[in-house]
Design a protein around this motif. Structure first.
Motif, mmCIF file in Angstrom:
data_model
loop_
_atom_site.group_PDB
_atom_site.id
_atom_site.type_symbol
_atom_site.label_atom_id
_atom_site.label_comp_id
_atom_site.label_asym_id
_atom_site.label_seq_id
_atom_site.Cartn_x
_atom_site.Cartn_y
_atom_site.Cartn_z
ATOM 1 N N GLY A 461 -17.610 32.763 -79.401
ATOM 2 C CA GLY A 461 -17.941 32.663 -78.102
ATOM 3 C C GLY A 461 -18.773 31.198 -77.784
ATOM 4 O O GLY A 461 -18.824 30.556 -78.886
ATOM 5 N N MET A 462 -19.236 31.035 -76.698
ATOM 6 C CA MET A 462 -20.101 29.635 -76.392
ATOM 7 C C MET A 462 -21.266 29.960 -75.669
ATOM 8 O O MET A 462 -21.117 30.900 -74.839
ATOM 9 C CB MET A 462 -18.973 28.612 -75.675
ATOM 10 C CG MET A 462 -17.822 28.215 -76.358
ATOM 11 S SD MET A 462 -16.960 27.182 -75.359
ATOM 12 C CE MET A 462 -16.171 28.360 -74.104
ATOM 13 N N THR A 463 -22.074 28.884 -75.777
ATOM 14 C CA THR A 463 -23.361 29.240 -74.962
ATOM 15 C C THR A 463 -23.067 28.507 -73.574
ATOM 16 O O THR A 463 -21.981 27.869 -73.222
ATOM 17 C CB THR A 463 -24.716 28.482 -75.399
ATOM 18 O OG1 THR A 463 -24.081 27.097 -75.627
ATOM 19 C CG2 THR A 463 -24.956 28.976 -76.802
ATOM 20 N N GLU A 464 -23.985 28.659 -72.482
ATOM 21 C CA GLU A 464 -23.701 28.001 -71.346
ATOM 22 C C GLU A 464 -23.692 26.616 -71.419
ATOM 23 O O GLU A 464 -22.822 25.877 -70.773
ATOM 24 C CB GLU A 464 -24.625 28.414 -70.197
ATOM 25 C CG GLU A 464 -24.502 29.907 -69.787
ATOM 26 C CD GLU A 464 -25.537 30.092 -68.830
ATOM 27 O OE1 GLU A 464 -26.376 29.325 -68.203
ATOM 28 O OE2 GLU A 464 -25.885 31.369 -68.467
ATOM 29 N N GLU A 465 -24.416 26.013 -72.270
ATOM 30 C CA GLU A 465 -24.499 24.343 -72.434
ATOM 31 C C GLU A 465 -23.176 24.187 -73.040
ATOM 32 O O GLU A 465 -22.575 22.967 -72.658
ATOM 33 C CB GLU A 465 -25.723 24.248 -73.443
ATOM 34 C CG GLU A 465 -26.981 24.311 -72.894
ATOM 35 C CD GLU A 465 -27.580 25.798 -72.849
ATOM 36 O OE1 GLU A 465 -28.435 26.038 -72.205
ATOM 37 O OE2 GLU A 465 -26.962 26.467 -73.504
ATOM 38 N N MET A 466 -22.549 24.833 -74.033
ATOM 39 C CA MET A 466 -21.373 24.345 -74.855
ATOM 40 C C MET A 466 -20.140 24.569 -73.580
ATOM 41 O O MET A 466 -19.190 23.576 -73.387
ATOM 42 C CB MET A 466 -20.958 25.303 -75.806
ATOM 43 C CG MET A 466 -21.981 24.969 -77.001
ATOM 44 S SD MET A 466 -21.778 26.127 -78.178
ATOM 45 C CE MET A 466 -19.948 25.974 -78.823
ATOM 46 N N ARG A 467 -20.229 25.522 -72.581
ATOM 47 C CA ARG A 467 -19.375 25.990 -71.832
ATOM 48 C C ARG A 467 -19.130 24.909 -70.616
ATOM 49 O O ARG A 467 -18.247 24.329 -70.173
ATOM 50 C CB ARG A 467 -19.351 27.215 -71.239
ATOM 51 C CG ARG A 467 -18.321 27.492 -70.414
ATOM 52 C CD ARG A 467 -18.166 29.027 -70.094
ATOM 53 N NE ARG A 467 -19.337 29.251 -69.154
ATOM 54 C CZ ARG A 467 -20.402 30.236 -69.593
ATOM 55 N NH1 ARG A 467 -20.571 30.686 -70.655
ATOM 56 N NH2 ARG A 467 -21.513 30.434 -68.393
ATOM 57 N N THR A 477 -16.625 21.200 -81.480
ATOM 58 C CA THR A 477 -17.616 22.115 -82.130
ATOM 59 C C THR A 477 -16.975 22.089 -83.675
ATOM 60 O O THR A 477 -17.760 22.715 -84.465
ATOM 61 C CB THR A 477 -17.709 23.303 -81.620
ATOM 62 O OG1 THR A 477 -16.488 23.931 -81.528
ATOM 63 C CG2 THR A 477 -18.413 23.216 -80.084
ATOM 64 N N SER A 506 -17.115 32.905 -71.320
ATOM 65 C CA SER A 506 -17.650 33.092 -72.717
ATOM 66 C C SER A 506 -19.044 33.383 -72.653
ATOM 67 O O SER A 506 -19.905 33.073 -72.046
ATOM 68 C CB SER A 506 -17.234 31.701 -73.243
ATOM 69 O OG SER A 506 -17.485 31.990 -74.613
ATOM 70 N N THR A 507 -19.227 34.151 -73.925
ATOM 71 C CA THR A 507 -20.743 34.732 -73.991
ATOM 72 C C THR A 507 -20.807 34.444 -75.722
ATOM 73 O O THR A 507 -19.853 34.735 -76.078
ATOM 74 C CB THR A 507 -20.856 36.289 -73.627
ATOM 75 O OG1 THR A 507 -19.963 37.243 -74.109
ATOM 76 C CG2 THR A 507 -20.838 36.182 -72.274
ATOM 77 N N PRO A 508 -21.810 34.067 -76.033
ATOM 78 C CA PRO A 508 -22.161 34.052 -77.387
ATOM 79 C C PRO A 508 -22.043 35.327 -78.520
ATOM 80 O O PRO A 508 -22.464 36.301 -77.720
ATOM 81 C CB PRO A 508 -23.486 33.395 -77.692
ATOM 82 C CG PRO A 508 -23.806 32.856 -76.297
ATOM 83 C CD PRO A 508 -22.984 33.723 -75.113
ATOM 84 N N THR A 512 -14.165 34.659 -75.888
ATOM 85 C CA THR A 512 -13.714 33.628 -74.876
ATOM 86 C C THR A 512 -12.522 34.001 -74.088
ATOM 87 O O THR A 512 -11.521 34.439 -74.799
ATOM 88 C CB THR A 512 -13.881 32.171 -75.243
ATOM 89 O OG1 THR A 512 -15.092 31.834 -76.108
ATOM 90 C CG2 THR A 512 -13.292 31.103 -74.434
#
Length: 666
Positions: A461-467, A477, A506-508, A512
């Motif tokens: 998954g991804m953090t909000e900053e990455m998304r 990444t 997506s959520t850590p 995704t």
């Protein structure tokens, strides 16, 4: 002078009396201003009320056989909201008092009555009846508005207890309306919302208004953004509210703004991507000119004196490889900002996905996809065995897109999904049809169905900053050498130019999901366009039929960049062609006018003053049969005629000479 109520229609008055003379007298008195109904008994009067629900006033005698006036009016109250006047003699005053106390009558009159007084009573009773009907209508309208608002609305009394609220507000509290009435807000909420109440109270005391935007858990456990607005009613008036009259009453408005904030975020993302795309296109244009000059110069240097030392040859090969890699990166950057090779056509998405599924099951990668991706991304045929395709059996509407780019986009997403699951896992590719949802799409005029291709995984998954950055060019990444960070940006550019959009959830640690939204084609338009004959494979460009080449082998090279012009002229002169050079479109037109032996024009598209498209039009006005080969590093090909030959920078000597020979041979 007797004043009657100002009514738009003649009010209906029901007169009930067992004496015919009384009925005649009352009818004669009232029929000038009212529509009069008469009944000789209470039973007959009730029947008339059921048949005429719009009776405004009832005048009834008190002493009647079978049913007295007060009993009749008590039953009439259950049927009609008409105003009631009771006629009585002095002996019936106790019954009149009882009827007044129970609210069954508005007025009473003694027999014999005074005409003016009775008419005044009837007028006031009729006016009150219509006023109550208007109030009832207003209450119904307000109740309908309250229950159908797209947000929660509630009213509180002086103690902060709910006295009115709609279903939407009650759902936010996880209770019914009945359970919320009489309760305080702090007794129904907890967590961040309860913590915000003290701040809200202070704002209400000072300014009479408070507004907060909070992220709160919903009944389903999902966090959503809420805009909470509280207003004290006395703050809405210029003068202070008198004590006891709505003093300290307040309104609570709860709007779920999650979709609105998401829409604003997507709009900002779209604006950012447009700005980045414009910047990337400008940089890529200049960079392509530099790469053309560098790569071409290296080829010309090798022709002059091939390196004898192994070390020099290796350095030369390194330089050439670096130039080629730079060209590949620039091409991908251009495909993000403005896809150059889109061949849009009617496409059946299910067929495209079935073909891609077949390739991936065999562990093969289509050649066009392999050429577009980094070689490191497609190594290992067994890695695609975990990709599961879920395709609907019922037919879906076709879409207008490029099938090769669609394959490439889904394949790239599958690679990302596999890489996001280093310990192994399942990747799912599904296709479905959805209707347009209000507020979900930014700047899209399409109002029909949408076809959605979804690629999901259960990876890191991804953090909000990455998304928020995944579509930025060169953001990745992955480790060094594992990717350029242009795959998702190219997908974004491709989807945007097809009139669709990309949605990412997506959520850590929760995986995704990437959705590609394509507007479905209109049924009438779809029926008139045949579907794509093939899906995979390199697209072939249509070249317009060229007229016979005139005598002579001179070629005119037109480019405002001296380095690019020198390289192109060098390639052609080494191949034995006579080469003429022009630094601008206007100079090229003048050269063609003075040199009838020119057999071909190799011309840049983006030039200051007069671009390649304008110059070609003026050249063809002089010589319609003269072929033009356009070269460009970045250009809006919409300024060129359909079917022209275009060579993209940076190009090699072989690519240039191949196109030149083909056009001269034509």
């Amino acid at each position: 002078m007797i004043t009657l109520p100002d009514l738009k229609q003649r009010p209906i008055v029901l007169v009930v009396d067992d004496e015919p003379e009384i009925l005649v007298a009352l009818t004669d008195l009232l029929e000038g201003a009212y529509h009069v109904l008469s009944a000789s008994s209470g039973e007959q009067g009730l029947a008339l009320l059921r048949e005429n629900p719009d009776v405004a006033v009832i005048i009834s005698d008190q002493r009647m056989p079978g049913m007295t006036g007060d009993v009749f009016l008590a039953q009439a109250r259950d049927i009609s909201g008409a105003g009631a006047i009771l006629l009585t003699g002095y002996a019936d005053i106790s019954a009149v008092e009882a009827a007044l106390n129970r609210g069954q009558i508005s007025f009473f009159a003694y027999k014999p009555w005074d005409d003016e007084t009775l008419l005044s009573m009837v007028g006031q009773a009729a006016a009150r009846y219509f006023l109550e009907k208007e109030l009832e209508c207003e209450q119904l309208l307000l109740r309908g508005l309250l229950e159908n608002l797209p947000f929660g609305l509630a009213f509180k009394d002086q103690d902060g207890c709910f006295i009115r609220l709609n279903q939407q507000m009650a759902r936010e509290f996880g209770r019914s309306v009945a359970e919320c009435l009489g309760q305080k807000e702090e007794d129904l909420v907890n967590g961040p919302r309860q913590e915000s109440l003290e701040e809200a109270r202070q704002a209400l005391e000072t300014s009479g208004r408070d507004q907060q935007v909070l992220q709160l858990p919903g009944p389903d456990g999902q966090n959503r953004w809420h805009d909470l607005t509280r207003v004290r009613l006395d703050s809405l008036r210029n003068a202070p509210v008198r004590s006891g009259l709505l003093s300290d009453y307040s309104i609570l408005i709860d709007r779920d703004v999650t979709d609105l904030l998401g829409l604003e975020q997507r709009l900002r993302q779209a604006q950012k991507m447009q700005a980045i795309g414009t910047l990337a296109g400008g940089i890529a244009h200049d960079f392509n000119n530099l790469l053309t000059a560098i790569q071409g110069s290296l080829e010309l240097v090798q022709d002059l004196e091939p390196p004898r030392e192994p070390g020099v040859a290796r350095l030369y090969q390194n330089a050439m490889e670096a130039a080629r890699r730079g060209g590949t990166l620039t091409r991908k950057l251009l495909d993000f900002s403005r896809p150059r090779h889109l061949v849009c056509q009617r496409v059946e998405v299910q067929e495209v996905m079935q073909n891609l599924q077949g390739f991936m099951k065999q562990g093969k990668v289509p050649e066009d996809i392999r050429d577009a991706l980094d070689s490191a991304s497609v190594e290992g045929s067994g890695r695609f065995s975990s990709v599961q395709f879920v395709l609907p059996e019922e037919p879906l509407p076709p879409v207008w897109t490029d099938p090769v780019q669609l394959e490439l986009a889904v394949f790239s997403l599958c690679i990302n999904a596999i890489d996001a699951q280093p310990e192994g896992g399942s990747t799912s590719v599904s296709v479905r049809q959805v209707a347009r949802l209000l507020g979900r799409h930014v700047g899209k005029d399409h109002a029909g169905a949408w076809v959605v291709v979804q690629v999901s995984d259960r990876g890191v998954g991804m953090t909000e900053e990455m998304r928020a950055r995944i579509f930025d060019p060169f953001f990745t990444t992955k480790d060094m050498g594992q990717g350029t960070g242009l795959g998702l940006s190219m997908i974004y550019g491709f989807i945007s130019h097809c009139g669709g959009e990309v949605r990412v959830e997506s959520t850590p640690g929760g995986g995704t999901s990437v959705e590609l939204w394509f507007p479905a084609m209109d049924a009438q338009l779809s029926a008139s366009i045949p579907p794509a004959a093939g899906v995979s494979g390199n697209a072939t460009a249509n070249m317009r039929t060229l007229a016979a080449t005139p005598q002579g082998r001179a070629i005119l090279v037109v480019d405002d960049e001296p380095g690019v012009r020198a390289v192109t002229a060098g390639f052609l002169s080494r191949a034995g062609y006579e080469v003429l050079e022009s630094a601008s479109g206007a100079e090229a037109v003048e050269t063609v006018r003075n040199r009838p032996d020119i057999a071909l024009v190799v011309m840049d598209v983006m030039m200051p003053g007069m671009n390649g498209g304008e110059a070609a039009q003026r050249i063809h006005a002089e010589r319609a049969e003269l072929p033009v080969l356009f070269v460009t590093g970045y250009a809006d090909l919409g300024i060129l005629p359909q079917g022209v030959a275009v060579l993209h920078k940076p190009y090699t000597r072989d690519a240039l000479l191949g196109d030149v020979k083909a056009m001269l041979a034509a």
